[in-house]
Design an enzyme around this catalytic site. Structure first.
Site, PDB file in Angstrom:
ATOM      1  N   GLY A  24     -28.895  12.974 -34.886  1.00 38.62           N
ATOM      2  CA  GLY A  24     -28.041  14.119 -34.553  1.00 38.62           C
ATOM      3  C   GLY A  24     -27.948  15.144 -35.664  1.00 38.62           C
ATOM      4  O   GLY A  24     -27.115  16.037 -35.636  1.00 38.62           O
ATOM      5  N   LEU A  28     -32.919  16.483 -37.631  1.00 38.11           N
ATOM      6  CA  LEU A  28     -34.104  16.050 -38.394  1.00 38.11           C
ATOM      7  C   LEU A  28     -35.101  15.334 -37.489  1.00 38.11           C
ATOM      8  O   LEU A  28     -35.984  14.634 -37.959  1.00 38.11           O
ATOM      9  CB  LEU A  28     -33.686  15.133 -39.546  1.00 38.11           C
ATOM     10  CG  LEU A  28     -32.701  15.762 -40.541  1.00 38.11           C
ATOM     11  CD1 LEU A  28     -32.313  14.758 -41.612  1.00 38.11           C
ATOM     12  CD2 LEU A  28     -33.313  17.006 -41.180  1.00 38.11           C
ATOM     13  N   SER A  29     -34.923  15.501 -36.190  1.00 37.86           N
ATOM     14  CA  SER A  29     -35.879  14.975 -35.215  1.00 37.86           C
ATOM     15  C   SER A  29     -36.018  13.469 -35.216  1.00 37.86           C
ATOM     16  O   SER A  29     -37.117  12.932 -35.197  1.00 37.86           O
ATOM     17  CB  SER A  29     -37.258  15.588 -35.431  1.00 37.86           C
ATOM     18  OG  SER A  29     -37.212  16.917 -35.091  1.00 37.86           O
ATOM     19  N   ASP A  34     -41.684  19.111 -33.361  1.00 36.08           N
ATOM     20  CA  ASP A  34     -41.146  17.893 -33.979  1.00 36.08           C
ATOM     21  C   ASP A  34     -42.145  16.742 -33.881  1.00 36.08           C
ATOM     22  O   ASP A  34     -42.395  16.021 -34.854  1.00 36.08           O
ATOM     23  CB  ASP A  34     -39.837  17.489 -33.289  1.00 36.08           C
ATOM     24  CG  ASP A  34     -38.833  18.624 -33.266  1.00 36.08           C
ATOM     25  OD1 ASP A  34     -39.021  19.592 -34.025  1.00 36.08           O
ATOM     26  OD2 ASP A  34     -37.873  18.542 -32.480  1.00 36.08           O
TER      27      ASP A  34
HETATM   28  C1  GLA Z   1     -35.836  21.581 -31.580  1.00 42.49           C
HETATM   29  C2  GLA Z   1     -37.059  21.382 -30.682  1.00 42.49           C
HETATM   30  C3  GLA Z   1     -38.302  22.031 -31.315  1.00 42.49           C
HETATM   31  C4  GLA Z   1     -38.023  23.467 -31.716  1.00 42.49           C
HETATM   32  C5  GLA Z   1     -36.721  23.585 -32.503  1.00 42.49           C
HETATM   33  C6  GLA Z   1     -36.336  25.016 -32.764  1.00 42.49           C
HETATM   34  O1  GLA Z   1     -36.004  20.882 -32.763  1.00 42.49           O
HETATM   35  O2  GLA Z   1     -37.294  20.020 -30.460  1.00 42.49           O
HETATM   36  O3  GLA Z   1     -39.380  21.944 -30.430  1.00 42.49           O
HETATM   37  O4  GLA Z   1     -38.013  24.307 -30.600  1.00 42.49           O
HETATM   38  O5  GLA Z   1     -35.634  22.959 -31.843  1.00 42.49           O
HETATM   39  O6  GLA Z   1     -37.260  25.622 -33.589  1.00 42.49           O
END
Ligand code: GLA
Length: 388
Positions: A124, A127-128, A174
């Site tokens: 959350g 940081l993916s 990401d």
């Molecule tokens: C999230 C999405 C990405 C990108 C960013 C904004 O992290 O998963 O694909 O669009 O937002 O740059």
């Protein structure tokens, strides 16, 4: 005990044996190029030294049995590779299920497995962690199956899993960074061609992440709205300029400026952010190549202004974190990273000032908001691999 040791011991406790493989996939921090990926534009992420780990051994049947040790109560999921449906309750499980489903749709032959997940990546925080879980899942499933896809294909399959199973229409950034990241380099990704160029960051600076600890409320809803607004802007700009644009990537800033006043205000702002942000990525790439950290930081600050004013993707906590960061000695640039509306900022800080930066930022943010943030330096790290 390191996270890896913890993972192995949890695996042994649950399954009474050592895992056969362990996969890792990193989170990412985007340095610049926000909300450009789904507009076929340019982004500049680094994969970071915080990651999701999965330990596993193959099974003789088609069941995937998987436990998430970092979630309260260590929830467990079991599903058959022959009938993959969304989990009614666990969001994390849908990343795993969705990836297995996509691999099979791409004609992978998979085996069932017993698996355990552990993570050093905050969730959350923007940081993916979800992309890291997806890419880690794909990496471990591929270790027991075939064929093995290349990193770009893997990233695309994982993106599709997120789009279809979780319903967030995220772009490719990401998953791309988690799959293809490089040690000590940022990736300048062309999100249409899906190719990248690796660049070294300017010397003498460190990337510091500051998580506001304020999570987004409605996951995906603002994001999906922005995506739709960008599509509407493309359609209107195509009409106004009488050119069949595919994406905002295809619109030049000068063409846009000529007709911007004829667009509804929100669409004009969204498009302007995307067009100027693509230019900033190019400028930042050149700044990195000539080792100009000051210019790089300035572009990050400009990106934040554009994200706040034109894209309306900031939040009070992000604004506070950015303002406090910029007051510290040695901070060259500060902006939100990832989707926005909460989550983390990315900061470019002179190496010598990193310890005092972290301490002062954490303390001042906490005294203003009452929330203890997570502030940490990160290093550009390699994309997903098997570690064992
Ligand atoms: C999230 C999405 C990405 C990108 C960013 C904004 O992290 O998963 O694909 O669009 O937002 O740059």
């Amino acid at each position: 005990m390191s996270k890896l040791e913890f993972l192995v011991s949890e695996f042994q406790r649950l399954y009474g044996a050592r895992p056969e493989h362990i996969a890792r996939a990193p989170g990412r921090v985007n340095l610049i190029g926000e909300h450009t990926d789904y507009n076929d534009g340019f982004v500049m992420p680094i994969a970071i030294d915080r990651e999701v780990l999965i330990a596993a051994r193959p099974r003789h049947d088609r069941l995937v049995c998987i436990t998430a040790t970092d979630i309260a109560g260590s929830p467990h999921d079991e599903f058959s590779l022959d009938a993959i449906k969304p989990h009614p309750q666990y969001r994390w499980a849908n990343y795993v299920r969705g990836v297995a489903d996509q691999l099979q749709q791409a004609r992978s032959v998979l085996r069932g497995m017993d698996a355990v997940i552990a993570s050093t990546l905050p969730t959350g925080a923007g940081l993916s962690s979800s992309a890291a879980l997806e890419v880690c899942t794909a990496t471990i499933l591929q270790a027991f199956g075939e064929p093995r896809f290349d990193g770009v294909t893997l990233a695309q399959l994982c993106q599709r899993a997120e789009n279809d199973f979780v319903g967030v229409k995220s772009g490719i950034m990401d998953q791309y960074a988690a799959a293809l990241g490089q040690a000590d380099k940022a990736l300048i990704v062309d999100c249409r061609a899906l190719t990248y160029q690796a660049v070294s960051l300017p010397r003498g600076v460190t990337v510091v992440v500051a998580d506001t600890r304020k999570k987004r409320q409605l996951v995906g809803s603002d994001y999906n709205t922005r995506r739709a607004e960008c599509q509407d802007a493309v359609a209107l700009l195509s009409q106004l300029l009488d050119k069949p644009f595919q994406a905002l990537r295809d619109v030049s800033l000068s063409d846009f400026n000529g007709v911007a006043a004829q667009l509804p205000e929100n669409l004009g702002k969204r498009a302007r952010h995307v067009l100027t942000e693509n230019e900033r990525v190019e400028q930042a790439a050149r700044a990195a190549q000539r080792d100009d950290a000051v210019e790089f930081g300035r572009l990050m600050n400009e990106s934040q202004t554009s994200l706040r004013e034109d894209y309306a993707a900031s939040s009070p906590e992000l604004e506070m974190m950015v303002a406090l960061a910029r007051q510290q000695t040695g901070c060259l640039g500060s902006r939100l990273t990832g989707a926005g509306w909460g989550g983390a900022t990315v900061n470019l800080v002179r190496e010598a000032n990193v310890p005092s930066f972290i301490q002062a930022l954490a303390q001042q943010y906490q005294s203003r908001t009452g929330i203890a943030p997570w502030v940490s330096p990160v290093r550009a790290s390699p994309g997903a691999t098997l570690v064992k």
